[in-house]
Write an enzyme that holds these catalytic residues in place. Structure first.
Site, PDB file in Angstrom:
ATOM      1  N   ASP B  64     -57.070  20.068 -12.499  1.00 42.41           N
ATOM      2  CA  ASP B  64     -57.183  18.925 -11.579  1.00 42.41           C
ATOM      3  C   ASP B  64     -55.862  18.527 -10.928  1.00 42.41           C
ATOM      4  O   ASP B  64     -55.689  17.415 -10.467  1.00 42.41           O
ATOM      5  CB  ASP B  64     -57.795  17.723 -12.315  1.00 42.41           C
ATOM      6  CG  ASP B  64     -56.945  17.294 -13.501  1.00 42.41           C
ATOM      7  OD1 ASP B  64     -55.956  17.989 -13.784  1.00 42.41           O
ATOM      8  OD2 ASP B  64     -57.274  16.292 -14.142  1.00 42.41           O
ATOM      9  N   GLU B  65     -54.904  19.428 -10.918  1.00 40.10           N
ATOM     10  CA  GLU B  65     -53.620  19.117 -10.298  1.00 40.10           C
ATOM     11  C   GLU B  65     -53.150  20.311  -9.483  1.00 40.10           C
ATOM     12  O   GLU B  65     -53.381  21.452  -9.892  1.00 40.10           O
ATOM     13  CB  GLU B  65     -52.554  18.888 -11.391  1.00 40.10           C
ATOM     14  CG  GLU B  65     -52.441  17.477 -11.889  1.00 40.10           C
ATOM     15  CD  GLU B  65     -51.352  17.387 -12.942  1.00 40.10           C
ATOM     16  OE1 GLU B  65     -50.419  16.604 -12.752  1.00 40.10           O
ATOM     17  OE2 GLU B  65     -51.426  18.126 -13.939  1.00 40.10           O
TER      18      GLU B  65
END
Lengths: 372, 356
Positions: B64-65
């Site tokens: 998620d980054e």
């Protein structure tokens, strides 16, 4: 114990026995070599529990006795002693250290009691026969490279020795394979080998036997049972456990119907393979052989560095064929061929290829192709 | 086991990797959801698509980054990077329904730092000019690469803030801490010349699972290992990779991690070969110790070109390979549970051993 002997004799023997001793051992005594002086000789013995070498060297024994000292250190000491010197081995009065004296050098080594030294009980041998060192070396040298190192297939981690009844009488045959290549060599079987069980001699033992047999004319006595093998040559006795497993039915692996024959000058081929493979990456090592009538083109393509190609004249008249092999494996095999011309029997680019000497038929090799 | 939690739960002291009963003790009103990795993966990929529409230079950092290099995109988007990102975040909330934090800065180190400044739903900008003063008050632990151990070491030398590092001479730091000292010197003043590179080829492919209750039995571990091997194999096949190294990972009840590796003669991508290498390693380790985690990975990756060649002696290997490829085709068509090995099927009927 007190014994005096020639440094040359001691060093030669230690060179043989110390190699058996593993560098790292969880059981301390296995790092040691057993020394036993008795009558007019000194006995040296080393083991890794699977393999044991005992060697006897002449010595002047003043006080019979036995002890054990660290093998590699003892070997290093003797190796560095001046050539031609006499070595005195004497246990100290408190029986804790062994003193080694030569010229003006003096060493003491910690000892471990000889009663703790393990014995590789050989048991009964069912078969025994003599063979020349040259024959044994031939069997080993020809097949050793194909021994597998894959632990999961432990039954391939050695050379399979057995007898076969061939058209030219009974043969004593050695086979090794790692699943990519297979090597087979044979010599006429001595009469005592008849009816022997097929045995798998472990890789380490094979290597040690090879190093012990320097003089090809020397006579070697082989004794074996289903679990052990013993090789006696001169004053050296090597005893080893065998691999407890079943060697695969290798006969099925040897292609029978390969109808495309190609003959090539062995050295020319070897050098060409070696040259073009320079370009291949450490891993890939695939060399492509493109066969057309009368010629072979070897190609190596390495996307990272470039490509190489070389043409070699061959005897070939079947339909054109392209096939890839691991270049290292091709070289290993070419190095074992004894005649000047190599004979390849091929089927197609995906099937095992048979490689032999053109004139001699006491060894053969099978090689699995690679996708190219 | 808490794998992650919302910021409200964090206020109550819930942390990831916390046992669930402790988490519920701290926050009794928490709603516990089972993880749905497939869903996260799908959403993650959708977001990545959106990022790639902004710039081709997207370097994923985790699920998620990601780092995005927006240099030179003003003309394309007819907006400054700050405006582009603001629009991106707004669309993400309205279209996908999730919130995100943004850190905008001249380099990767400062961008990551900025994104962590105001979580959740943060939008922080650190300009090149203000980097030095923003960093000065922060603890050294915020510097990328400074972990617990190194932090203690710096602490012993009396260095606690990044500001202190800024006052020390570069050569002095290099003398004291070696090459990492040089890195400290440049990072402490906000200099970082790492580029955003989308190519970060995988070094290994692995899969692991933590149990609800610790397991010691080899027979119970075996089907779990098989299942994980199939997962790893599926990922290798999908990305056209194969590998020669197989690593088995175990974590004991005492949290000690044990890894055992085996090197194969040929690269593989087959579940059968990954599993058999793994299980032979497991056999030696399953000596009665209780394990809380098992994992298997394939490393030493290369393309699938030379993977799983035909074997001269092992005729059954070729048959097993074809059987596995046939199973793969069935699964592609009818789903993963369409065909199963007896080994994993029997184990799954009485499942309940996995921790959520």
């Amino acid at each position: 114990m007190k014994a005096t002997l020639e440094r040359t004799d001691l060093l030669k023997s230690l060179t043989h026995v110390h190699r058996v001793v593993e560098r790292r051992n969880t059981i301390p005594i296995l790092s040691n070599v057993l020394l036993r002086s008795d009558g007019g000789s000194l006995n040296l013995k080393a083991t890794d529990l699977d393999l044991e070498i005992v060697e006897t060297v002449p010595a002047m024994v003043e006080l019979p006795g036995a002890t054990t000292v660290p093998a590699h250190m003892f070997y290093d000491i003797v190796r560095k002693l001046p050539d031609g010197s006499q070595v005195v081995l004497e246990t100290t009065s408190d029986n804790s250290t062994l003193e080694i004296r030569a010229g003006r050098s003096r060493f003491t080594l910690q000892m471990l009691p000889e009663t703790d030294f393990p014995d590789l009980t050989a048991g009964e041998f069912s078969h025994g026969f003599p063979l020349t060192a040259g024959d044994i070396r031939k069997l080993i040298d020809t097949t050793q490279f194909a021994i597998s190192t894959e632990e999961t297939r432990y039954y391939l981690n050695g050379i399979y020795l057995h007898t076969v009844d061939a058209g030219n009488g009974q043969q004593f045959r050695a086979v090794a394979t790692d699943g990519h290549r297979l090597a087979q060599a044979e010599v006429p079987a001595p009469s005592g080998a008849s009816g022997m069980p097929g045995i798998i001699v472990p890789r380490k033992t094979v290597g040690e036997i090879q190093k012990l047999l320097e003089d090809p004319e020397a006579n070697v006595q082989i004794e074996l049972s289903e679990t052990k093998i013993r090789i006696t040559t001169g004053s050296i006795i090597l005893t080893s456990k065998l691999i407890d497993g079943t060697f695969p039915d290798y006969g099925r692996v040897i292609p029978q119907g390969n109808d495309k024959e190609m003959r090539v000058d062995r050295d020319e081929f070897k050098e060409a393979v070696d040259r073009v493979s320079t370009i291949s990456s450490e891993r890939g090592r695939a060399v492509k052989l493109s066969l057309t009538e009368g010629r072979m083109v070897l190609t190596v393509n390495n996307p990272d560095s470039g490509s190489a190609t070389e043409e070699v004249a061959v005897e070939y008249d079947a339909e054109p064929l392209e096939i890839g092999f691991n270049s290292r494996y091709l070289l290993d095999i070419a190095n074992q061929l004894s005649s000047d011309t190599a004979l390849f029997r091929l089927a197609d680019s995906g099937s095992p290829t048979l490689i032999q000497d053109n004139t001699v038929d006491d060894c053969l090799f099978v090689l699995m192709p690679m996708r190219v | 086991m808490v794998s992650t939690c919302c910021y409200i739960a964090r206020i109550y002291g819930v942390r990831s990797a916390m046992p669930m009963f402790k988490a519920l003790e701290a926050c009794p009103d928490a709603v516990v959801l089972r993880p749905d990795m497939e869903k996260y993966g799908k959403v993650g990929r959708a977001i990545r698509e959106r990022m790639l529409a902004l710039t081709p230079l997207v370097e994923p950092l985790s699920i998620d980054e990601a780092f995005l290099d927006l240099t030179g995109t003003e003309r394309l988007h007819k907006a400054t990077p700050a405006e582009t990102l603001a629009k991106f975040i707004r669309d993400l909330e309205s279209d996908v329904g999730i919130t995100a934090s943004v850190g905008l800065a001249p380099n990767k180190f400062l961008a990551k730092l900025a994104s962590d400044l105001e979580k959740p739903r943060g939008f922080s900008v650190i300009g090149a000019g203000e980097a030095r003063s923003v960093l000065a008050g922060m603890p050294v632990g915020r510097i990328w690469g400074v972990g617990k151990v190194f932090q203690t070491k710096l602490d012993r030398d009396g260095i606690r803030t990044i500001g202190q590092l800024q006052t020390i001479d570069k050569a002095d730091l290099a003398r004291r801490y070696g090459s990492i000292g040089l890195r400290l010197a440049s990072l402490s003043v906000g200099e970082d010349n790492r580029v955003v590179s989308p190519e970060r080829g995988a070094k290994s492919v692995s899969s692991e699972t933590t149990f609800r209750t610790d397991i010691s039995s080899f027979e119970t571990l075996r089907p779990i290992l098989r299942d994980l091997s199939e997962k790893v194999s599926a990922r290798l096949k999908k990305s056209g990779l194969s590998g020669r190294g197989v690593t088995l990972k175990l974590k004991t009840a005492e949290f000690r991690t044990v890894t055992r590796a085996r090197h194969l003669a040929d690269p593989t991508q087959l579940a059968d070969r990954i599993y058999s290498a793994g299980v032979s390693l497991l056999e030696k380790e399953a000596d009665g110790r209780r394990f809380r985690l098992i994992g298997i990975g394939v490393s030493d990756l290369e393309t699938a070109e030379q993977a799983d060649p035909q074997d001269l002696v092992d005729q059954s290997a070729e048959r097993r390979k074809h059987a596995e490829l046939a199973i793969d085709r069935l699964r592609d068509k009818f789903g993963k549970s369409a065909v199963e090995l007896g080994l994993t099927h029997v184990a799954k009927r009485g499942d309940g051993s996995r921790r959520s």
